[in-house]
Design a protein around this motif. Structure first.
Motif, PDB file in Angstrom:
ATOM      1  N   ARG A 104       0.762  -1.381  -0.070  1.00 50.49           N
ATOM      2  CA  ARG A 104      -0.116   0.176   0.040  1.00 50.49           C
ATOM      3  C   ARG A 104       0.850   1.263   0.028  1.00 50.49           C
ATOM      4  N   LYS A 105       1.929   1.190   0.765  1.00 43.15           N
ATOM      5  CA  LYS A 105       2.868   2.292   0.600  1.00 43.15           C
ATOM      6  C   LYS A 105       3.428   2.732  -0.572  1.00 43.15           C
ATOM      7  N   SER A 106       3.840   1.400  -1.192  1.00 43.26           N
ATOM      8  CA  SER A 106       4.403   1.782  -2.583  1.00 43.26           C
ATOM      9  C   SER A 106       3.516   2.298  -3.677  1.00 43.26           C
ATOM     10  N   CYS A 107       2.066   1.932  -3.440  1.00 42.21           N
ATOM     11  CA  CYS A 107       0.992   2.636  -4.225  1.00 42.21           C
ATOM     12  C   CYS A 107       1.139   4.092  -3.980  1.00 42.21           C
ATOM     13  N   GLU A 108       1.155   4.336  -2.728  1.00 41.13           N
ATOM     14  CA  GLU A 108       1.111   5.899  -2.265  1.00 41.13           C
ATOM     15  C   GLU A 108       2.370   6.763  -2.828  1.00 41.13           C
ATOM     16  N   TYR A 154       3.929  -3.185  -8.188  1.00 44.68           N
ATOM     17  CA  TYR A 154       4.843  -2.204  -8.831  1.00 44.68           C
ATOM     18  C   TYR A 154       4.442  -2.095 -10.147  1.00 44.68           C
ATOM     19  N   CYS A 155       4.034  -3.220 -11.065  1.00 41.39           N
ATOM     20  CA  CYS A 155       3.814  -2.999 -12.312  1.00 41.39           C
ATOM     21  C   CYS A 155       2.542  -2.179 -12.581  1.00 41.39           C
ATOM     22  N   GLY A 156       1.626  -2.448 -11.708  1.00 42.22           N
ATOM     23  CA  GLY A 156       0.397  -1.538 -11.989  1.00 42.22           C
ATOM     24  C   GLY A 156       0.624  -0.319 -11.919  1.00 42.22           C
TER      25      GLY A 156
END
Ligand SMILES: NC(=O)C1=CN([C@@H]2O[C@H](COP(=O)(O)OP(=O)(O)OC[C@H]3O[C@@H](n4cnc5c(N)ncnc54)[C@H](O)[C@@H]3O)[C@@H](O)[C@H]2O)C=CC1
Ligand SMILES: CCCCCC(=O)/C=C/[C@H]1[C@H](O)CC(=O)[C@@H]1CCCCCCC(=O)O
Length: 267
Positions: A104-108, A154-156
């Protein structure tokens, strides 16, 4: 050819890795000032100290977690105050981790933070509201261009970066705002981001099998940095570029254009 000389740069995730090399290179090429925004404070402060030894007074460090909107608001305003005007933003900060505690942090960071800086950048640069125009460079990845089953989040997030950038940049965006949106897709490049690939995977056991079966390769940091410089100097608004295997940067915008032309026939 777009000028580097006399331009001010804000670089997120600029304390180390590729972001730090973008900062060094644009200063070498005549940038007026760089603001380094990063969550890693001590690394950022010592990097900026070393930059200022070579380029006195040209670098500032601003602590910022690009996954946190309050941090972004404060850091963006401080960068504007310190640099007086923002000519170029490089949205470089990124995390590669699909693990249960970090996805979730990586999406943010990879996605929402980049959107926020892009929107704030457009607002401050746009000529139709009193700004001086400028360039926003969004860093995606080849992970948006192949299916990496170990890192679907990550890809998304990286494909979201491309589609956000190309959608925003649709004409007459540049004619109206004077802001150029550019997207770079680096391939695997030799930085700490690629360390401990198994711990970053969505499923560690499956990742062991996967990475045992695919060859790994990386390019030099210098190659990825030169690609961004070339894209900055030559890229049209909305263009998408590729930097892989130490080859010169390639403009792959037409491949995307053709893809959407084909899709438009069936939707
Ligand atoms: N190294 C590679 O193979 C590739 C990297 N990229 C992208 O390039 C960008 C830079 O990657 P690298 O330099 O390789 O990574 P890196 O891990 O070496 O450096 C990332 C930098 O971002 C900072 N950072 C991390 N989270 C942050 C946050 N929440 N707020 C502010 N700063 C934060 C870190 O402190 C570090 O200074 C990323 O967006 C990455 O996805 C894209 C394709 C390939
Ligand atoms: C045409 C199918 C290509 C499939 C590529 C793939 O799934 C694996 C890619 C690895 C490649 O062999 C070299 C690597 O290092 C890749 C794995 C590392 C992925 C991290 C990528 C980080 C980034 O580029 O943003």
């Amino acid at each position: 050819m777009w000028d580097i000389k006399g331009k001010t740069f804000l670089i997120t995730g600029g304390a180390s890795g590729l972001g730090a090399q973008y900062a060094k290179t644009f200063l070498q090429l005549g940038a007026k000032k760089v603001a380094i925004l990063d969550v890693a404070e001590s690394v950022g402060v010592s990097f900026v100290t070393s930059l200022n030894e070579t380029y006195p007074g040209k670098a500032v460090f601003i602590k910022c977690d690009v996954g946190n909107e309050d941090d972004i608001k404060g850091a963006f305003q401080k960068a504007l105050n310190d640099l007086q005007r923002l000519d170029v933003i490089i949205n470089n900060a990124g995390i590669m981790s699909d693990s249960p505690d970090l996805w979730r942090k990586s999406c943010e960071v990879n996605w929402q933070g980049l959107v926020s800086f892009t929107m704030k950048g457009v607002e401050s640069m746009r000529i139709d509201e009193g700004g001086a125009g400028g360039t926003i460079i969004n860093i995606a990845s080849t992970a948006a261009l192949f299916k990496l089953p170990t890192m679907p989040v990550y890809c998304g997030s990286k494909l979201a970066v491309i589609h956000f950038s190309q959608s925003l940049a649709e004409p007459p965006f540049f004619e109206r705002t004077g802001v150029r949106i550019l997207t770079m897709c680096p391939g695997p490049t030799d930085t700490p981001l690629l360390h401990n690939l198994l711990d970053r995977a969505i499923d560690k056991k499956y990742a062991e099998e996967f990475y045992a079966a695919v060859p790994t390769y990386t390019q030099e940091v210098e190659s990825a940095v030169n690609a961004v410089v070339k894209m900055y100097q030559e890229g049209d608004c909305g263009s998408i570029w590729l930097s892989v295997k130490n080859k010169p940067a390639q403009d792959i915008t037409d491949m995307f254009r053709n893809f959407y032309i084909e899709l438009a026939k069936v939707i």
